[in-house]
Motif scaffolding. Structure first.
Motif, mmCIF file in Angstrom:
data_model
loop_
_atom_site.group_PDB
_atom_site.id
_atom_site.type_symbol
_atom_site.label_atom_id
_atom_site.label_comp_id
_atom_site.label_asym_id
_atom_site.label_seq_id
_atom_site.Cartn_x
_atom_site.Cartn_y
_atom_site.Cartn_z
ATOM 1 N N SER A 149 44.834 35.261 43.107
ATOM 2 C CA SER A 149 43.604 36.057 42.994
ATOM 3 C C SER A 149 43.000 36.231 44.380
ATOM 4 O O SER A 149 43.120 35.348 45.233
ATOM 5 N N GLU A 209 38.226 41.349 46.639
ATOM 6 C CA GLU A 209 38.376 42.589 47.392
ATOM 7 C C GLU A 209 37.392 43.646 46.889
ATOM 8 O O GLU A 209 36.814 43.522 45.811
ATOM 9 N N LYS A 253 36.811 47.046 45.203
ATOM 10 C CA LYS A 253 37.579 47.833 44.245
ATOM 11 C C LYS A 253 36.788 49.053 43.816
ATOM 12 O O LYS A 253 35.598 48.972 43.513
ATOM 13 N N LEU A 290 40.650 40.439 42.253
ATOM 14 C CA LEU A 290 41.893 41.111 41.905
ATOM 15 C C LEU A 290 42.967 40.077 41.609
ATOM 16 O O LEU A 290 43.143 39.122 42.370
ATOM 17 N N TYR A 319 46.878 39.293 41.181
ATOM 18 C CA TYR A 319 48.203 39.778 41.567
ATOM 19 C C TYR A 319 49.282 38.919 40.911
ATOM 20 O O TYR A 319 49.104 37.703 40.746
ATOM 21 N N LYS A 337 52.026 42.096 43.184
ATOM 22 C CA LYS A 337 51.675 43.364 42.541
ATOM 23 C C LYS A 337 50.332 43.221 41.824
ATOM 24 O O LYS A 337 50.120 42.278 41.052
ATOM 25 N N GLU A 338 49.416 44.167 42.082
ATOM 26 C CA GLU A 338 48.104 44.120 41.425
ATOM 27 C C GLU A 338 48.254 44.341 39.926
ATOM 28 O O GLU A 338 48.877 45.307 39.492
ATOM 29 N N TYR A 347 41.798 43.577 37.555
ATOM 30 C CA TYR A 347 40.722 43.059 38.387
ATOM 31 C C TYR A 347 39.531 42.694 37.508
ATOM 32 O O TYR A 347 39.271 43.329 36.490
#
Length: 202
Positions: free
Chosen positions: A74, A77, A79, A94, A96, A100-101, A104
């Motif tokens: 995590s 960020e 967004k 976010l 991941y 890869k995201e 969120y």
């Protein structure tokens, strides 16, 4: 118009006094909270940011430890998101999966509003002080864990059963945390009897 006001007053007067007092205190608590939050906490995010970060990090830990999947991280960020047709930029946790995201978690999903609502119910209901303190502490912990489980479940669905994700996100996940809140309320209020003349606490 006068007749409608008279009927409204009669309807309110039909509500037992203890319940009217409870509803009045609950409304006052909600209004005061909204004012305090809007003035002191909304822009500063002094409550939202730590809670959102906590939910994101705890969700990642749970997924990495308790599921066959691994590699979740995590990160806080900025967004860009669309909420009710309004585009906004906000800080979010976010999540991941192997870089890869996935999803969120924004501040409005961190459970703060529901926790405050829960505390307000406990504070406004008649009971002994230490019983209120006990239920506030236990209830907040349960709601926090439920929210973490909710986020973890959504990520699990997103990664494994994507077709069910939207339904779970908009309905099932929200229903689970509201149900948990309602159950704690019911347990707390089970020995509180509202009567026309007085409230008896067993």
């Amino acid at each position: 118009m006068t007749i409608k006001i008279t009927k409204l007053k009669a309807l309110i007067n039909d509500i037992p006094l203890p319940i009217r007092l409870f509803l009045g205190k609950a409304l006052l608590f909600f209004v005061v909270w909204k004012i305090i939050y809007g003035v002191f906490f909304y822009d500063s995010k002094v409550l939202d940011h730590p809670l959102t970060i906590h939910v994101g990090e705890a969700t990642v830990k749970l997924l990495n430890i308790a599921t066959p999947m691994s590699g979740f991280t995590s990160k806080r960020e900025i967004k860009t998101s669309t909420y009710f047709g309004k585009v906004s930029q906000e800080e979010a946790s976010l999540i991941y999966h192997k870089g890869k995201e996935i999803i969120y978690i924004v501040d409005r999903c961190n459970g703060l509003e529901l926790i405050v609502l829960y505390i307000g119910f406990i504070v406004c209901m008649p009971s002994k002080f230490w019983r209120k303190v006990l239920y506030v502490i236990i209830g907040v912990i349960i709601l926090d864990i439920t929210n973490i489980l909710r986020c973890s479940g959504l990520i699990f669905l997103h990664e494994n059963y994507h077709g069910y994700f939207e339904f779970a996100h908009h309905y099932l996940a929200k229903a689970s945390i509201y149900t948990a809140t309602f159950i704690i309320w019911m347990v707390y209020s089970r020995n509180i009897n509202f009567k026309n003349e007085a409230i008896q606490i067993r």
